[in-house]
Design a protein around this motif. Sequence first.
Motif, PDB file in Angstrom:
ATOM      1  N   PRO A  22      80.852  63.425 -98.808  1.00 38.79           N
ATOM      2  CA  PRO A  22      81.813  63.210 -99.897  1.00 38.79           C
ATOM      3  C   PRO A  22      82.316  64.526-100.464  1.00 38.79           C
ATOM      4  O   PRO A  22      81.657  65.555-100.383  1.00 38.79           O
ATOM      5  CB  PRO A  22      80.999  62.447-100.944  1.00 38.79           C
ATOM      6  N   ILE A  23      83.501  64.463-101.030  1.00 38.46           N
ATOM      7  CA  ILE A  23      84.070  65.601-101.736  1.00 38.46           C
ATOM      8  C   ILE A  23      83.639  65.481-103.198  1.00 38.46           C
ATOM      9  O   ILE A  23      83.718  64.405-103.791  1.00 38.46           O
ATOM     10  CB  ILE A  23      85.607  65.602-101.637  1.00 38.46           C
ATOM     11  N   VAL A  24      83.196  66.588-103.778  1.00 39.44           N
ATOM     12  CA  VAL A  24      82.785  66.603-105.174  1.00 39.44           C
ATOM     13  C   VAL A  24      83.812  67.410-105.962  1.00 39.44           C
ATOM     14  O   VAL A  24      84.092  68.563-105.628  1.00 39.44           O
ATOM     15  CB  VAL A  24      81.379  67.231-105.330  1.00 39.44           C
ATOM     16  N   ILE A  25      84.359  66.803-106.992  1.00 38.69           N
ATOM     17  CA  ILE A  25      85.342  67.478-107.828  1.00 38.69           C
ATOM     18  C   ILE A  25      84.619  68.034-109.047  1.00 38.69           C
ATOM     19  O   ILE A  25      83.945  67.306-109.777  1.00 38.69           O
ATOM     20  CB  ILE A  25      86.457  66.507-108.267  1.00 38.69           C
ATOM     21  N   LEU A  26      84.775  69.343-109.269  1.00 40.70           N
ATOM     22  CA  LEU A  26      84.193  69.987-110.443  1.00 40.70           C
ATOM     23  C   LEU A  26      85.288  70.203-111.480  1.00 40.70           C
ATOM     24  O   LEU A  26      86.420  70.535-111.141  1.00 40.70           O
ATOM     25  CB  LEU A  26      83.590  71.344-110.064  1.00 40.70           C
ATOM     26  N   ASN A  27      84.941  70.048-112.757  1.00 39.28           N
ATOM     27  CA  ASN A  27      85.952  70.334-113.776  1.00 39.28           C
ATOM     28  C   ASN A  27      86.075  71.837-113.969  1.00 39.28           C
ATOM     29  O   ASN A  27      85.211  72.612-113.540  1.00 39.28           O
ATOM     30  CB  ASN A  27      85.658  69.595-115.089  1.00 39.28           C
ATOM     31  N   LYS A  28      87.138  72.263-114.619  1.00 37.68           N
ATOM     32  CA  LYS A  28      87.446  73.691-114.729  1.00 37.68           C
ATOM     33  C   LYS A  28      86.387  74.476-115.491  1.00 37.68           C
ATOM     34  O   LYS A  28      86.287  75.693-115.342  1.00 37.68           O
ATOM     35  CB  LYS A  28      88.813  73.900-115.360  1.00 37.68           C
ATOM     36  N   ASP A  29      85.574  73.819-116.301  1.00 40.69           N
ATOM     37  CA  ASP A  29      84.549  74.496-117.092  1.00 40.69           C
ATOM     38  C   ASP A  29      83.185  74.527-116.409  1.00 40.69           C
ATOM     39  O   ASP A  29      82.249  75.095-116.953  1.00 40.69           O
ATOM     40  CB  ASP A  29      84.414  73.819-118.462  1.00 40.69           C
ATOM     41  N   HIS A  30      83.076  73.913-115.249  1.00 33.76           N
ATOM     42  CA  HIS A  30      81.785  73.896-114.555  1.00 33.76           C
ATOM     43  C   HIS A  30      81.445  75.313-114.103  1.00 33.76           C
ATOM     44  O   HIS A  30      82.288  76.022-113.548  1.00 33.76           O
ATOM     45  CB  HIS A  30      81.854  72.955-113.348  1.00 33.76           C
ATOM     46  N   PRO A  31      80.210  75.781-114.325  1.00 33.72           N
ATOM     47  CA  PRO A  31      79.856  77.159-113.971  1.00 33.72           C
ATOM     48  C   PRO A  31      79.996  77.485-112.486  1.00 33.72           C
ATOM     49  O   PRO A  31      80.242  78.635-112.128  1.00 33.72           O
ATOM     50  CB  PRO A  31      78.403  77.299-114.424  1.00 33.72           C
ATOM     51  N   SER A  32      79.875  76.502-111.629  1.00 40.46           N
ATOM     52  CA  SER A  32      79.956  76.761-110.186  1.00 40.46           C
ATOM     53  C   SER A  32      81.371  77.015-109.693  1.00 40.46           C
ATOM     54  O   SER A  32      81.559  77.527-108.595  1.00 40.46           O
ATOM     55  CB  SER A  32      79.350  75.586-109.406  1.00 40.46           C
ATOM     56  N   VAL A  33      82.379  76.672-110.483  1.00 39.17           N
ATOM     57  CA  VAL A  33      83.766  76.874-110.069  1.00 39.17           C
ATOM     58  C   VAL A  33      84.024  78.350-109.741  1.00 39.17           C
ATOM     59  O   VAL A  33      84.734  78.680-108.804  1.00 39.17           O
ATOM     60  CB  VAL A  33      84.744  76.356-111.152  1.00 39.17           C
ATOM     61  N   LYS A  34      83.389  79.255-110.486  1.00 38.04           N
ATOM     62  CA  LYS A  34      83.597  80.689-110.267  1.00 38.04           C
ATOM     63  C   LYS A  34      83.025  81.162-108.933  1.00 38.04           C
ATOM     64  O   LYS A  34      83.381  82.216-108.444  1.00 38.04           O
ATOM     65  CB  LYS A  34      82.955  81.483-111.399  1.00 38.04           C
ATOM     66  N   ARG A  35      82.097  80.415-108.375  1.00 38.79           N
ATOM     67  CA  ARG A  35      81.432  80.837-107.142  1.00 38.79           C
ATOM     68  C   ARG A  35      81.953  80.136-105.889  1.00 38.79           C
ATOM     69  O   ARG A  35      81.412  80.345-104.808  1.00 38.79           O
ATOM     70  CB  ARG A  35      79.922  80.603-107.275  1.00 38.79           C
ATOM     71  N   LEU A  36      82.966  79.307-106.031  1.00 38.62           N
ATOM     72  CA  LEU A  36      83.488  78.604-104.865  1.00 38.62           C
ATOM     73  C   LEU A  36      84.175  79.583-103.924  1.00 38.62           C
ATOM     74  O   LEU A  36      85.156  80.225-104.293  1.00 38.62           O
ATOM     75  CB  LEU A  36      84.475  77.510-105.285  1.00 38.62           C
ATOM     76  N   ALA A  37      83.657  79.701-102.719  1.00 44.84           N
ATOM     77  CA  ALA A  37      84.267  80.578-101.716  1.00 44.84           C
ATOM     78  C   ALA A  37      85.299  79.824-100.895  1.00 44.84           C
ATOM     79  O   ALA A  37      86.138  80.427-100.244  1.00 44.84           O
ATOM     80  CB  ALA A  37      83.198  81.159-100.797  1.00 44.84           C
ATOM     81  N   GLN A  38      85.210  78.488-100.911  1.00 38.77           N
ATOM     82  CA  GLN A  38      86.182  77.701-100.169  1.00 38.77           C
ATOM     83  C   GLN A  38      86.386  76.363-100.847  1.00 38.77           C
ATOM     84  O   GLN A  38      85.509  75.856-101.544  1.00 38.77           O
ATOM     85  CB  GLN A  38      85.771  77.524 -98.722  1.00 38.77           C
ATOM     86  N   VAL A  39      87.574  75.832-100.644  1.00 43.10           N
ATOM     87  CA  VAL A  39      87.965  74.547-101.200  1.00 43.10           C
ATOM     88  C   VAL A  39      88.708  73.779-100.106  1.00 43.10           C
ATOM     89  O   VAL A  39      89.156  74.362 -99.122  1.00 43.10           O
ATOM     90  CB  VAL A  39      88.851  74.718-102.451  1.00 43.10           C
ATOM     91  N   LEU A  40      88.844  72.459-100.289  1.00 45.15           N
ATOM     92  CA  LEU A  40      89.518  71.683 -99.250  1.00 45.15           C
ATOM     93  C   LEU A  40      90.435  70.642 -99.838  1.00 45.15           C
ATOM     94  O   LEU A  40      90.320  70.272-100.997  1.00 45.15           O
ATOM     95  CB  LEU A  40      88.517  71.057 -98.291  1.00 45.15           C
TER      96      LEU A  40
END
Length: 150
Positions: free
Chosen positions: A77-95
Amino acid sequence: MDIDFNYDEILFLEGESGIVGVVKVAHDNKMLFIATQDNEEIVQFLEKDDIIAVSNFKKDKRAIRSQAYLTREEDSPIVILNKDHPSVKRLAQVLSVGEKVNLNCNIIPGTHPEQDVLCSCDSLSGLSIVKTSTGVKLNKNYENYTIERF
């Protein structure tokens, strides 16, 4: 510009500071499960010629292949993070998955739940990738691409 490739191949669009890999959904009537930040699950129904596009800012083709494989073959599954989630800054790739993907370098991660917008590097920004029965169509000429075995 039309680019033809097979279901067992991957198209790499190479930019100056990032790369996007594109594969075709190879199965009829595939379902993609999307976990939202509201603890809901959305089901997106896909057609055989829809595309899975993975954007990677480390230019790591292995990571792109892995993410595309997990999404296409393992029904991850694809997991959608909101803009304030701390992991958003560490995403090296998106789809993004669907019949059309618009590459854009001016978006803030976590603020575009639409499946047709994908964060990309500046040199790929503005490209639209649309599925065709034999590959994809780009909205403008882009010559810095390769096709490899998936």
